[in-house]
Design an enzyme around this catalytic site. Sequence first.
Site, PDB file in Angstrom:
ATOM      1  N   ALA A 148       0.801  -1.236   0.000  1.00 29.82           N
ATOM      2  CA  ALA A 148       0.000   0.000   0.000  1.00 29.82           C
ATOM      3  C   ALA A 148       0.832   1.283   0.000  1.00 29.82           C
ATOM      4  O   ALA A 148       0.263   2.369   0.113  1.00 29.82           O
ATOM      5  CB  ALA A 148      -1.010   0.036   1.149  1.00 29.82           C
ATOM      6  N   ALA A 149       2.156   1.173  -0.154  1.00 32.22           N
ATOM      7  CA  ALA A 149       2.961   2.405  -0.212  1.00 32.22           C
ATOM      8  C   ALA A 149       2.561   3.232  -1.430  1.00 32.22           C
ATOM      9  O   ALA A 149       2.399   4.460  -1.346  1.00 32.22           O
ATOM     10  CB  ALA A 149       4.446   2.058  -0.269  1.00 32.22           C
ATOM     11  N   GLY A 150       2.367   2.552  -2.566  1.00 34.67           N
ATOM     12  CA  GLY A 150       1.928   3.260  -3.779  1.00 34.67           C
ATOM     13  C   GLY A 150       0.540   3.861  -3.582  1.00 34.67           C
ATOM     14  O   GLY A 150       0.251   4.957  -4.071  1.00 34.67           O
ATOM     15  N   ASP A 151      -0.315   3.156  -2.865  1.00 35.84           N
ATOM     16  CA  ASP A 151      -1.673   3.668  -2.617  1.00 35.84           C
ATOM     17  C   ASP A 151      -1.619   4.912  -1.727  1.00 35.84           C
ATOM     18  O   ASP A 151      -2.364   5.874  -1.942  1.00 35.84           O
ATOM     19  CB  ASP A 151      -2.532   2.585  -1.953  1.00 35.84           C
TER      20      ASP A 151
HETATM   21  O1  RIB Z   1      -1.687  -2.037  -3.334  1.00 37.80           O
HETATM   22  C1  RIB Z   1      -1.838  -2.975  -2.293  1.00 37.80           C
HETATM   23  C2  RIB Z   1      -3.139  -3.713  -2.459  1.00 37.80           C
HETATM   24  O2  RIB Z   1      -3.082  -4.529  -3.608  1.00 37.80           O
HETATM   25  C3  RIB Z   1      -3.454  -4.667  -1.321  1.00 37.80           C
HETATM   26  O3  RIB Z   1      -4.145  -4.041  -0.284  1.00 37.80           O
HETATM   27  C4  RIB Z   1      -4.220  -5.786  -2.011  1.00 37.80           C
HETATM   28  O4  RIB Z   1      -5.548  -5.879  -1.610  1.00 37.80           O
HETATM   29  C5  RIB Z   1      -4.070  -5.524  -3.498  1.00 37.80           C
HETATM   30  O5  RIB Z   1      -5.217  -5.018  -4.050  1.00 37.80           O
END
Ligand code: RIB
Length: 310
Positions: A249-252
Amino acid sequence: MPKVIVIGSANVDLTIQVDRLPTPGETVSDGRFYTSFGGKGANQAVAALRAGAQVRFLAKVGRDPNGDRILEQLEAQGLHTDLILRDETEPSGVALIMVDCNGRNAIAVAPGSNRKITPEDIRRFEPLKGWGETLLLQLEVPLDAVKEALTLARMQGLRTILNPAPARTLDEGVLAQVDLLTPNEGELERLSGSPVKEEKTAVEACKILLDQGVGEVIVTLGEHGALHVTRKGAELFPGYPVKAVDTTAAGDAFNGALACGLAEGRPMEDAIRFANAAGALTVTRRGAQDALPSRDEIENLLQRLDEDTP
Ligand code: RIB
């Protein structure tokens, strides 16, 4: 308050922390298991919210216990769930994640109901007409839904940000509707069809996408930061040194904070620094949504870094 619309996936993440990632056919034991909430769309919605934006999130979960849990989690975060649809046939999305002792991960996703988002579902965001400045999308939902969202957003004058993850080939019709594209190096390579080895080749690959109509590109480079490429030139924004325990989730976090920063009117350079700090903080904690930083945490890190700069 900045307003961001996010459309995308929501998953339950089942993670095992191991010393090293297994090779095919190998069993690695002594792992530590935890369940968290993820999905690139939901992660980016929560990241933008924690970074300080008002967020509307459109997603589709199953009519199953995981779907109930995802809804409860989003509500607990303070997100409206009136645009979270339920699919009657498919289960909610699940991700199986392995993370090694350096924070690197390997992820397998069963998208389930995320795959059932349709262009008609997207048109439900018609009531959001006039709401918000920015639309943030990823590629964990069907491409025809992404296209519909881009078309509607453009008609409504929203800034469109596409995080092209996971990597998929996109046609020029899609790319031309994207104001800001945020691939990592692998996604950039796949989208441009051009090898990406270092900064020079990354810039060349970005130029291919700019020629296909993308407004501007930010390439996320993990610990090395982010490379911003426009028709006028390129600038590297170095990453911040942190001890990584889980890069999930770093990119998120980067994308959610970036969307928030731009929606609140920060200049691009400031928004990228803000997003880099959000990404850096995220890798210091385990899990996806659990790891996303608050606005105060992001600003405190930026302040500490400013004070440490001679
Ligand atoms: O970017 C990370 C995410 O990729 C995770 O939370 C997982 O669910 C996938 O969708």
